[in-house]
Design a protein around this motif. Structure first.
Motif, PDB file in Angstrom:
ATOM      1  N   GLY A  37       0.952  -1.478  -0.139  1.00  0.00           N
ATOM      2  CA  GLY A  37       0.240   0.093  -0.565  1.00  0.00           C
ATOM      3  C   GLY A  37       1.059   1.202   0.303  1.00  0.00           C
ATOM      4  O   GLY A  37       0.697   2.246  -0.674  1.00  0.00           O
ATOM      5  N   LYS A  38       2.081   1.379   0.657  1.00  0.00           N
ATOM      6  CA  LYS A  38       2.827   1.596   0.800  1.00  0.00           C
ATOM      7  C   LYS A  38       3.924   2.661  -0.758  1.00  0.00           C
ATOM      8  O   LYS A  38       3.806   3.976  -1.358  1.00  0.00           O
ATOM      9  CB  LYS A  38       3.774   2.276   1.997  1.00  0.00           C
TER      10      LYS A  38
ATOM     11  N   LYS B  69       0.260   4.667  -3.122  1.00  0.00           N
ATOM     12  CA  LYS B  69       0.450   5.636  -1.951  1.00  0.00           C
ATOM     13  C   LYS B  69       1.305   6.932  -3.192  1.00  0.00           C
ATOM     14  O   LYS B  69       1.671   7.731  -3.734  1.00  0.00           O
ATOM     15  CB  LYS B  69       0.159   5.475  -0.997  1.00  0.00           C
ATOM     16  N   LYS B  70       1.989   6.652  -3.231  1.00  0.00           N
ATOM     17  CA  LYS B  70       4.110   6.895  -3.569  1.00  0.00           C
ATOM     18  C   LYS B  70       3.349   7.308  -5.539  1.00  0.00           C
ATOM     19  O   LYS B  70       3.501   7.777  -5.577  1.00  0.00           O
ATOM     20  CB  LYS B  70       5.507   5.868  -3.252  1.00  0.00           C
TER      21      LYS B  70
ATOM     22  N   THR C  59       1.012   6.600  -6.975  1.00  0.00           N
ATOM     23  CA  THR C  59      -0.537   8.191  -6.773  1.00  0.00           C
ATOM     24  C   THR C  59       0.006   9.107  -6.262  1.00  0.00           C
ATOM     25  O   THR C  59      -0.914   9.843  -6.530  1.00  0.00           O
ATOM     26  CB  THR C  59      -1.654   7.371  -6.940  1.00  0.00           C
ATOM     27  N   ASN C  60       1.010   9.603  -5.593  1.00  0.00           N
ATOM     28  CA  ASN C  60       1.094  10.728  -4.801  1.00  0.00           C
ATOM     29  C   ASN C  60       0.013  10.257  -4.201  1.00  0.00           C
ATOM     30  O   ASN C  60      -0.418  11.561  -4.250  1.00  0.00           O
ATOM     31  CB  ASN C  60       1.183  12.163  -5.909  1.00  0.00           C
ATOM     32  N   ASN C  61      -0.454   9.848  -3.750  1.00  0.00           N
ATOM     33  CA  ASN C  61      -0.864   9.902  -2.271  1.00  0.00           C
ATOM     34  C   ASN C  61      -2.915  10.281  -3.254  1.00  0.00           C
ATOM     35  O   ASN C  61      -3.235  10.831  -2.363  1.00  0.00           O
ATOM     36  CB  ASN C  61      -0.779  11.012  -0.912  1.00  0.00           C
ATOM     37  N   PHE C  62      -3.086   9.302  -4.172  1.00  0.00           N
ATOM     38  CA  PHE C  62      -4.238   9.229  -4.750  1.00  0.00           C
ATOM     39  C   PHE C  62      -4.650  10.491  -4.397  1.00  0.00           C
ATOM     40  O   PHE C  62      -5.817  10.872  -4.747  1.00  0.00           O
ATOM     41  CB  PHE C  62      -5.391   8.017  -3.522  1.00  0.00           C
ATOM     42  N   SER C  63      -3.478  11.195  -5.159  1.00  0.00           N
ATOM     43  CA  SER C  63      -4.009  12.826  -5.755  1.00  0.00           C
ATOM     44  C   SER C  63      -5.276  12.689  -6.589  1.00  0.00           C
ATOM     45  O   SER C  63      -4.983  12.265  -8.270  1.00  0.00           O
ATOM     46  CB  SER C  63      -2.540  13.882  -6.627  1.00  0.00           C
TER      47      SER C  63
ATOM     48  N   CYS D 109      -8.963   1.278  -7.497  1.00  0.00           N
ATOM     49  CA  CYS D 109      -8.623   1.723  -6.089  1.00  0.00           C
ATOM     50  C   CYS D 109     -11.169   1.794  -5.778  1.00  0.00           C
ATOM     51  O   CYS D 109     -11.244   1.842  -6.637  1.00  0.00           O
ATOM     52  CB  CYS D 109      -8.165   2.927  -4.984  1.00  0.00           C
TER      53      CYS D 109
END
Length: 475
Positions: free
Chosen positions: A331-332, A335-336, A338-342, A370
């Motif tokens: 998951g980390k 997130k990286k 996708t830029n924290n799902f920006s 997601c």
């Protein structure tokens, strides 16, 4: 006169166990020097007839539908017996029970094969390579065959597979045949970490259901502590039910009741007896806490090992037949990427959730799906390449069967399966679909003599689903 201290201690110990027991069932005599514990029956006058075994020249034998196997050990406390698997025929990699298609238990009797067994199929045909079994070159069966402990004739048969028995489809049968594997062996409680020379001798563990009260025809068949009455669950059957104050002990085959100090008049307000009882209770509670702690630790370790094994198997399935290596991402890492799902990375949204643009550390551009929270149809997050899939339209082929055949020949079978089905399917289910597809492919052979009969198709489907179910239980 006060009783001696050692007698008080003995009395206290006995109070912790059944102090008044009486036999309601007759045990069978020893077979040579081997005891025959209840409920096993070697004659019509002893034991429970549902648990029949045979005594032959001092050796206990367990009968299956077609043949018999020597009993290596019996453990009544856990309801387990271990039989010796069939040996290989001289100078071959074929088991002696091959003519009976392996082991087949009578499903009407209270016995079944347990999941303690690691089964190794030997001398297998190439069709097993398409099954969900572990037939890789690093599987335990290859390790066994290539060792000095393995059977030499089987080293010339390169294909072998490993699985855990005891599922619903393998609870009563270990099958060998021409179109599958012609030999097998089994190990009980195998620790795969140990070298082969430290493994125990081959064996197959079978468990039994705890017996009910003995069957009776009249009160004369029961003792003074039980009454012959109609059975509650079987019409026309009568059993020896224990009288008031007694209970049936199916392991010992007796009517028993727990003794208290009132039973034998030993209460007497003795402080020593009370002290011993208190100490015993404290020790028992401490041991219980220790046992529970050990079980919880082992459970957490098994869960962790299962999660790691599942991740490895998923990567192997994803890598199968692909031109690029697949990987399971944390998951980390997602997130990286996708830029924290920006929101500026959002590519679109649908019924199952949102799709984001992601950039991996090596610069690879990916799409990250997601699932919406609480949506059971999209609970798995999928990380796939944005490279467009080159789907050939079925209309370009003569018919759908020919189209699927061509895709299989090009190793693109997974491309013709509905993506939504693949999202919800497990890796084992997809592997089973592959095996069934290869079977279907043989059914459209141009020459009639090359196509299997309906009987052969039915047997192969049963075999594929049996193996898939066994593998699912193992996992």
């Amino acid at each position: 006169m006060k009783p001696p201290p050692h007698r008080l201690l003995l009395t206290a110990i006995l109070l912790l166990r059944c102090a008044m027991c009486t036999f309601s069932a007759k045990n069978c005599p020893n077979c040579g020097t081997t005891p025959v514990p209840y409920p096993f029956s070697t004659a019509s006058t002893c034991g429970d007839p549902q648990y029949k075994i045979r005594c032959n020249s001092g050796t206990l034998l367990f009968d299956t539908l077609n043949t018999s196997y020597p009993i290596m050990s019996i453990n009544p406390s856990i309801q387990r017996l271990v039989i010796q698997p069939a040996s290989l025929l001289p100078n071959t990699c074929v088991t002696s029970d091959y003519i009976y298609e392996g082991i087949s238990l009578n499903e009407s009797l209270p016995f079944n094969i347990t999941s303690d067994n690691t089964i190794m199929f030997l001398n297998c045909t190439e069709s097993l390579l398409r099954s969900p079994l572990n037939c890789t070159s690093t599987s335990l069966c290859h390790v066994y065959v290539n060792s000095t402990k393995g059977e030499a004739p089987c080293q010339a048969a390169p294909i072998c597979c490993t699985f855990r028995a005891g599922g619903s489809s393998t609870a009563h049968r270990i099958r060998v045949k021409d179109t599958g594997c012609r030999a097998y062996t089994s190990f009980v409680g195998l620790d795969s970490v140990l070298p082969v020379d430290k493994w125990s001798n081959p064996g197959l563990a079978i468990e039994w259901v705890l017996p009910q009260e003995p069957i009776c025809g009249s009160q004369a068949d029961c003792d003074g502590n039980s009454t012959c009455r109609p059975a509650a669950n079987l019409s026309g059957v009568r059993r020896c039910y224990c009288t008031g104050g007694l209970h049936w002990d199916p392991i010992q085959g007796i009517c028993a009741h727990d003794a208290t100090c009132q039973n034998d008049g030993s209460c007497g307000g003795s402080t020593k007896t009370a002290l011993i009882a208190g100490l015993t209770s404290g020790i028992g509670l401490t041991l219980l806490v220790i046992v529970i702690s050990v079980l919880l630790y082992k459970r957490r370790r098994r869960i962790k090992e299962a999660q790691e094994r599942l991740a490895r198997e998923r990567e192997e399935i994803l890598n199968a037949g692909g031109s690029r290596a697949a990987k399971i991402f944390t998951g980390k890492q997602i997130k990286k990427a996708t830029n924290n799902f920006s929101k500026d990375r959002l590519l679109g949204a649908g019924g199952y959730g949102e799709v984001f643009k992601g950039i991996l550390d090596d610069g690879t551009v990916v799409a990250v799906k997601c699932a919406k929270l609480g949506n059971t149809k999209g609970t798995d997050q999928l990380l796939t390449s944005q490279k467009a899939l080159d789907f050939t339209r079925p209309e370009d082929d003569i018919n759908l069967a020919v189209y699927v055949q061509r895709m299989m020949e090009e190793e693109k079978l997974m491309d013709v399966i509905d993506p939504f089905l693949k999202v919800k399917a497990s890796s084992l289910q997809l592997e089973t679909v592959k095996a069934l597809a290869f079977l279907a492919l043989s059914c459209i052979e141009e020459k009639r003599q090359n196509r299997p009969s309906m009987k052969e198709v039915a047997e192969e489907i049963e075999y594929i689903t049996t193996i898939a179910t066994a593998r699912e239980v193992e996992n």
